[in-house]
Write a protein that holds these residues in place. Structure first.
Motif, PDB file in Angstrom:
ATOM      1  N   PHE B  10      54.385 -44.304 -87.403  1.00 32.50           N
ATOM      2  CA  PHE B  10      55.172 -45.519 -87.142  1.00 32.50           C
ATOM      3  C   PHE B  10      55.471 -46.118 -88.500  1.00 32.50           C
ATOM      4  O   PHE B  10      54.553 -46.548 -89.189  1.00 32.50           O
ATOM      5  CB  PHE B  10      54.389 -46.517 -86.288  1.00 32.50           C
ATOM      6  CG  PHE B  10      54.278 -46.119 -84.841  1.00 32.50           C
ATOM      7  CD1 PHE B  10      55.407 -46.035 -84.040  1.00 32.50           C
ATOM      8  CD2 PHE B  10      53.040 -45.852 -84.272  1.00 32.50           C
ATOM      9  CE1 PHE B  10      55.310 -45.686 -82.704  1.00 32.50           C
ATOM     10  CE2 PHE B  10      52.938 -45.503 -82.926  1.00 32.50           C
ATOM     11  CZ  PHE B  10      54.073 -45.412 -82.146  1.00 32.50           C
ATOM     12  N   HIS B  13      53.057 -45.533 -91.459  1.00 27.60           N
ATOM     13  CA  HIS B  13      51.657 -45.477 -91.047  1.00 27.60           C
ATOM     14  C   HIS B  13      51.468 -44.241 -90.175  1.00 27.60           C
ATOM     15  O   HIS B  13      52.029 -44.152 -89.083  1.00 27.60           O
ATOM     16  CB  HIS B  13      51.339 -46.769 -90.275  1.00 27.60           C
ATOM     17  CG  HIS B  13      49.996 -46.789 -89.629  1.00 27.60           C
ATOM     18  ND1 HIS B  13      48.898 -46.171 -90.162  1.00 27.60           N
ATOM     19  CD2 HIS B  13      49.577 -47.367 -88.476  1.00 27.60           C
ATOM     20  CE1 HIS B  13      47.861 -46.369 -89.364  1.00 27.60           C
ATOM     21  NE2 HIS B  13      48.242 -47.073 -88.333  1.00 27.60           N
ATOM     22  N   VAL B  15      49.860 -42.316 -87.573  1.00 26.98           N
ATOM     23  CA  VAL B  15      48.980 -42.716 -86.485  1.00 26.98           C
ATOM     24  C   VAL B  15      48.242 -41.518 -85.898  1.00 26.98           C
ATOM     25  O   VAL B  15      47.094 -41.607 -85.496  1.00 26.98           O
ATOM     26  CB  VAL B  15      49.799 -43.442 -85.391  1.00 26.98           C
ATOM     27  CG1 VAL B  15      48.926 -43.781 -84.206  1.00 26.98           C
ATOM     28  CG2 VAL B  15      50.437 -44.698 -85.959  1.00 26.98           C
ATOM     29  N   PRO B  34      37.658 -46.501 -81.552  1.00 23.81           N
ATOM     30  CA  PRO B  34      37.977 -47.893 -81.886  1.00 23.81           C
ATOM     31  C   PRO B  34      39.439 -48.237 -81.588  1.00 23.81           C
ATOM     32  O   PRO B  34      40.278 -47.343 -81.489  1.00 23.81           O
ATOM     33  CB  PRO B  34      37.715 -47.975 -83.394  1.00 23.81           C
ATOM     34  CG  PRO B  34      37.085 -46.700 -83.795  1.00 23.81           C
ATOM     35  CD  PRO B  34      37.255 -45.712 -82.709  1.00 23.81           C
ATOM     36  N   SER B  35      39.738 -49.516 -81.452  1.00 24.17           N
ATOM     37  CA  SER B  35      41.108 -49.964 -81.236  1.00 24.17           C
ATOM     38  C   SER B  35      41.991 -49.549 -82.406  1.00 24.17           C
ATOM     39  O   SER B  35      41.560 -49.592 -83.554  1.00 24.17           O
ATOM     40  CB  SER B  35      41.156 -51.487 -81.116  1.00 24.17           C
ATOM     41  OG  SER B  35      40.676 -51.858 -79.859  1.00 24.17           O
ATOM     42  N   GLY B  36      43.203 -49.147 -82.093  1.00 26.89           N
ATOM     43  CA  GLY B  36      44.157 -48.785 -83.140  1.00 26.89           C
ATOM     44  C   GLY B  36      43.940 -47.400 -83.692  1.00 26.89           C
ATOM     45  O   GLY B  36      44.572 -46.998 -84.664  1.00 26.89           O
ATOM     46  N   SER B  37      43.062 -46.618 -83.056  1.00 20.01           N
ATOM     47  CA  SER B  37      42.767 -45.286 -83.600  1.00 20.01           C
ATOM     48  C   SER B  37      43.838 -44.265 -83.196  1.00 20.01           C
ATOM     49  O   SER B  37      43.889 -43.175 -83.753  1.00 20.01           O
ATOM     50  CB  SER B  37      41.390 -44.819 -83.133  1.00 20.01           C
ATOM     51  OG  SER B  37      41.314 -44.829 -81.724  1.00 20.01           O
ATOM     52  N   GLY B  38      44.655 -44.588 -82.196  1.00 23.11           N
ATOM     53  CA  GLY B  38      45.730 -43.673 -81.809  1.00 23.11           C
ATOM     54  C   GLY B  38      45.592 -43.109 -80.402  1.00 23.11           C
ATOM     55  O   GLY B  38      46.366 -42.236 -80.010  1.00 23.11           O
ATOM     56  N   LYS B  39      44.635 -43.611 -79.623  1.00 18.96           N
ATOM     57  CA  LYS B  39      44.393 -43.065 -78.275  1.00 18.96           C
ATOM     58  C   LYS B  39      45.617 -43.223 -77.372  1.00 18.96           C
ATOM     59  O   LYS B  39      46.050 -42.270 -76.726  1.00 18.96           O
ATOM     60  CB  LYS B  39      43.187 -43.781 -77.616  1.00 18.96           C
ATOM     61  CG  LYS B  39      41.915 -43.734 -78.439  1.00 18.96           C
ATOM     62  CD  LYS B  39      40.775 -44.445 -77.755  1.00 18.96           C
ATOM     63  CE  LYS B  39      41.001 -45.942 -77.534  1.00 18.96           C
ATOM     64  NZ  LYS B  39      41.024 -46.734 -78.785  1.00 18.96           N
ATOM     65  N   SER B  40      46.158 -44.447 -77.332  1.00 15.34           N
ATOM     66  CA  SER B  40      47.330 -44.683 -76.487  1.00 15.34           C
ATOM     67  C   SER B  40      48.503 -43.830 -76.929  1.00 15.34           C
ATOM     68  O   SER B  40      49.262 -43.325 -76.104  1.00 15.34           O
ATOM     69  CB  SER B  40      47.751 -46.153 -76.537  1.00 15.34           C
ATOM     70  OG  SER B  40      46.759 -46.936 -75.947  1.00 15.34           O
ATOM     71  N   THR B  41      48.652 -43.686 -78.224  1.00 12.97           N
ATOM     72  CA  THR B  41      49.774 -42.894 -78.732  1.00 12.97           C
ATOM     73  C   THR B  41      49.645 -41.442 -78.275  1.00 12.97           C
ATOM     74  O   THR B  41      50.646 -40.815 -77.892  1.00 12.97           O
ATOM     75  CB  THR B  41      49.827 -42.982 -80.273  1.00 12.97           C
ATOM     76  OG1 THR B  41      49.822 -44.363 -80.642  1.00 12.97           O
ATOM     77  CG2 THR B  41      51.068 -42.311 -80.819  1.00 12.97           C
ATOM     78  N   GLU B 165      44.154 -47.449 -70.644  1.00 17.33           N
ATOM     79  CA  GLU B 165      43.303 -48.629 -70.478  1.00 17.33           C
ATOM     80  C   GLU B 165      43.577 -49.320 -69.142  1.00 17.33           C
ATOM     81  O   GLU B 165      43.945 -50.496 -69.104  1.00 17.33           O
ATOM     82  CB  GLU B 165      43.511 -49.608 -71.642  1.00 17.33           C
ATOM     83  CG  GLU B 165      43.206 -48.945 -72.982  1.00 17.33           C
ATOM     84  CD  GLU B 165      43.105 -49.944 -74.123  1.00 17.33           C
ATOM     85  OE1 GLU B 165      42.833 -51.124 -73.842  1.00 17.33           O
ATOM     86  OE2 GLU B 165      43.276 -49.542 -75.275  1.00 17.33           O
TER      87      GLU B 165
HETATM   88  N1  LIG Z   1      55.520 -48.950 -81.250  1.00 18.63           N
HETATM   89  C1  LIG Z   1      54.731 -49.044 -82.331  1.00 18.63           C
HETATM   90  N2  LIG Z   1      55.265 -49.430 -83.511  1.00 18.63           N
HETATM   91  C2  LIG Z   1      54.499 -49.518 -84.616  1.00 18.63           C
HETATM   92  N3  LIG Z   1      53.186 -49.254 -84.651  1.00 18.63           N
HETATM   93  C3  LIG Z   1      52.596 -48.875 -83.514  1.00 18.63           C
HETATM   94  C4  LIG Z   1      53.338 -48.753 -82.294  1.00 18.63           C
HETATM   95  N4  LIG Z   1      52.490 -48.356 -81.315  1.00 18.63           N
HETATM   96  C5  LIG Z   1      51.282 -48.233 -81.910  1.00 18.63           C
HETATM   97  N5  LIG Z   1      51.341 -48.541 -83.221  1.00 18.63           N
HETATM   98  C6  LIG Z   1      50.221 -48.481 -84.174  1.00 18.63           C
HETATM   99  O1  LIG Z   1      49.638 -47.224 -84.066  1.00 18.63           O
HETATM  100  C7  LIG Z   1      48.239 -47.319 -84.195  1.00 18.63           C
HETATM  101  C8  LIG Z   1      47.582 -46.643 -83.008  1.00 18.63           C
HETATM  102  O2  LIG Z   1      47.846 -47.384 -81.846  1.00 18.63           O
HETATM  103  P1  LIG Z   1      47.307 -46.949 -80.425  1.00 18.63           P
HETATM  104  O3  LIG Z   1      47.659 -45.550 -80.163  1.00 18.63           O
HETATM  105  O4  LIG Z   1      47.771 -47.984 -79.458  1.00 18.63           O
HETATM  106  O5  LIG Z   1      45.744 -47.078 -80.632  1.00 18.63           O
HETATM  107  P2  LIG Z   1      44.607 -47.242 -79.553  1.00 18.63           P
HETATM  108  O6  LIG Z   1      45.154 -46.857 -78.220  1.00 18.63           O
HETATM  109  O7  LIG Z   1      43.545 -46.296 -80.022  1.00 18.63           O
HETATM  110  O8  LIG Z   1      44.155 -48.649 -79.613  1.00 18.63           O
HETATM  111  C9  LIG Z   1      47.901 -48.781 -84.322  1.00 18.63           C
HETATM  112  O9  LIG Z   1      47.684 -49.056 -85.681  1.00 18.63           O
HETATM  113  C10 LIG Z   1      49.136 -49.464 -83.836  1.00 18.63           C
HETATM  114  O10 LIG Z   1      49.310 -50.693 -84.514  1.00 18.63           O
END
Ligand SMILES: Nc1ncnc2c1ncn2[C@@H]1O[C@H](COP(=O)(O)OP(=O)(O)O)[C@@H](O)[C@H]1O
Lengths: 247, 249
Positions: B10, B13, B15, B34-41, B165
């Protein structure tokens, strides 16, 4: 009050109800309302197309089409409606292109009015609809995508119904504005109700009475529309109330 | 289903850093970290809601190369075979609960409305909401809304259900009613991929655990071993110690 004045007053009152108001209403239904309704419907169609083009994420040659629509919206939002009417009705006959348009574009007053009012409404309403579409959360697109819906279907089934609900109040305002703006059609020789009241005032030397009468009729039309707007808003949010009642 | 060598950035950064994972059919894979580690992505990439810049995606005989433009037909195949459940439910507010569930089968799978409705009612009964069919989403509690979202996803008969989540927005009592539904699905061998912060639930439901940190996979394997106290990875031990395991026991 003198006998003469009383006679005069009853004569005017009599004329108001048997002559002036019937003429104003006739012109109102024949031109004001028809101009407003036809232009608004055409304007909404133009607005929807314009909004969809402008939010599209297509690139390539489509960018040119997007630029044209953006130019159209800019043009109609940044020039006065009266000037637009004059250009379309009085100006276009002089748009002579040898070979292609030797005689210019001569439009009947009513046609010129419909075209101008539609394009003007379309430009403003497209911004309303565009904002309403963009106000639907991105997550709605994602939820629809995740069950396999394509962009077109998502728009039609998920996004537009939510967007149109949000648009009802601003679009109703546009319609009410349009009803009042049709009075400008008098300037391109359309005998709508403001023109009629002007003509009668020129004969009976009662401008105060005539313009007040026509103002009243505009107010009446617009009040009916406001009431319709309220009804539409209620109807479109009916579901929440109904299911609360069930619960 | 598997992904190989997936990279996603992104802005500037990164991810996801060259991630490879497989998601066994009929099993429950839980992503923690941890939060922000990339799980959702990772999860959203599986439904093509995020498009990684490079890497491969394989689901049955379908192969997608993320560095190429993805064909519409392939997108549709993936979306039919995977269903997403979001943290914020994302029900369609202008449809009733029943319509939310039938929308996909009718509009995308071309099912007859009556058939879709009959099945939707069964699914709503399964998630304990048979009596809510004619309600609109805004009248539901969060736990009910999320169970409708699960039913909406099930109605498409996806091979994999992806849950991002799913209970993070819920109070503990409401969370339980959703977790029970998920445990039931796991027992029926529905393939699940779940991102969660609820480690107690993860321990109970997971066949496989993936621990993600800073865009990398630090653990990918058997759930039992992951939670065993003799885990030799200090980062994982620290993570486990920092999270409460009490909430489902
Ligand atoms: N649409 C987006 N634009 C910019 N950064 C993003 C976007 N979605 C996620 N991120 C960044 O990608 C990283 C991983 O996010 P995410 O996959 O949501 O982590 P998790 O699910 O582990 O909390 C985070 O640093 C988040 O800020």
């Amino acid at each position: 009050m003198s006998c003469f004045a009383r006679k005069e007053l009853s004569k005017i009152l009599h004329s108001i109800f048997t002559d002036y108001l019937p003429q104003i209403f006739a012109a109102g239904f024949k031109y004001t309302i028809t101009l407003a309704i036809i232009s608004f419907i055409l304007g909404l169609i133009i607005a929807l197309v314009t909004a969809l083009v402008r939010i599209s994420d297509k690139g390539g040659g489509f960018l040119i089409i997007k630029a044209i629509f953006r130019f159209y919206v800019w043009l109609f939002r940044s020039t006065p409606l009266l000037v637009q009417l004059f250009i379309v009705y009085f100006g276009l006959p002089y748009l002579k292109i040898p070979g292609l348009l030797p005689n210019g574009i001569k439009l009947a007053p009513f046609t010129a009015g419909i075209i101008t009012f539609s394009l003007n409404t379309g430009a403003y309403a497209s911004e309303t609809i565009r904002a309403a579409i963009q106000s639907v959360p991105r997550e709605q697109w994602e939820a629809a995508a995740s069950i396999g819906m394509n962009r077109g279907k998502t728009l039609r089934r998920i996004i537009l119904p939510q967007a149109l609900k949000v648009s009802i109040p601003p679009l109703s305002n546009s319609f009410i504005g349009l009803v009042k703006d049709t009075s400008l059609a008098a300037s391109i020789t359309i005998v709508e109700m403001f023109e009629v009241s002007q003509q009668i005032a020129a004969e009976n030397y009662q401008p105060l009475i005539m313009y007040s009468l026509v103002a009243l009729v505009y107010a009446l039309f617009c009040s009916v529309l406001s009431w319709l707007q309220g009804w539409l808003e209620k109807a479109s949010s009916r579901h929440s109330k109904e299911s609360e009642a069930e619960a | 289903m598997k992904i190989t060598k997936v990279n996603k950035t992104f802005g500037n950064h990164q991810v996801l850093k060259n991630i490879s994972l497989d998601f066994p059919a009929g099993k429950t894979t839980v992503l923690v970290g941890p939060s922000g580690s990339g799980k959702s992505t990772i999860l959203r990439s599986l439904d093509l809601l995020e498009r990684p810049e490079s890497g491969n995606f394989d689901l049955d005989e379908l192969h997608i190369d993320f560095s190429q433009k993805i064909k519409d037909a392939d997108i549709l195949t993936v979306r039919k075979k995977t269903g997403m459940v979001f943290q914020s439910y994302n029900l369609f507010p202008h449809f009733t609960v029943l319509q939310n569930v039938t929308e996909g089968p009718v509009q995308v799978l071309g099912k007859k409305k009556a058939d879709a409705e009959a099945e939707a009612k069964q699914l709503l009964a399964k998630v304990g909401l048979a009596d809510k069919a004619d309600f609109y989403p805004e009248t539901l509690s969060g736990g009910q809304a999320q169970r409708v979202a699960i039913a909406r996803s099930l109605a498409m008969h996806p091979e994999y259900i992806l849950l991002d989540e799913p209970t993070s927005a819920l109070d503990p009592e409401l969370e339980m009613e959703v977790l029970k539904v998920l445990l039931e699905l796991a027992k029926e061998k529905q393939s699940l991929v779940i991102v969660t912060h609820n480690l107690a639930f993860a321990r109970r439901v997971a066949d496989k655990i993936v621990f993600v940190e800073n865009g990398e996979i630090l653990y990918d394997g058997d759930a039992g071993k992951f939670f065993a106290q003799d885990n030799d990875n200090q980062r994982i031990q620290d993570f486990l110690n920092s999270m409460s395991l009490a909430s489902l026991d």
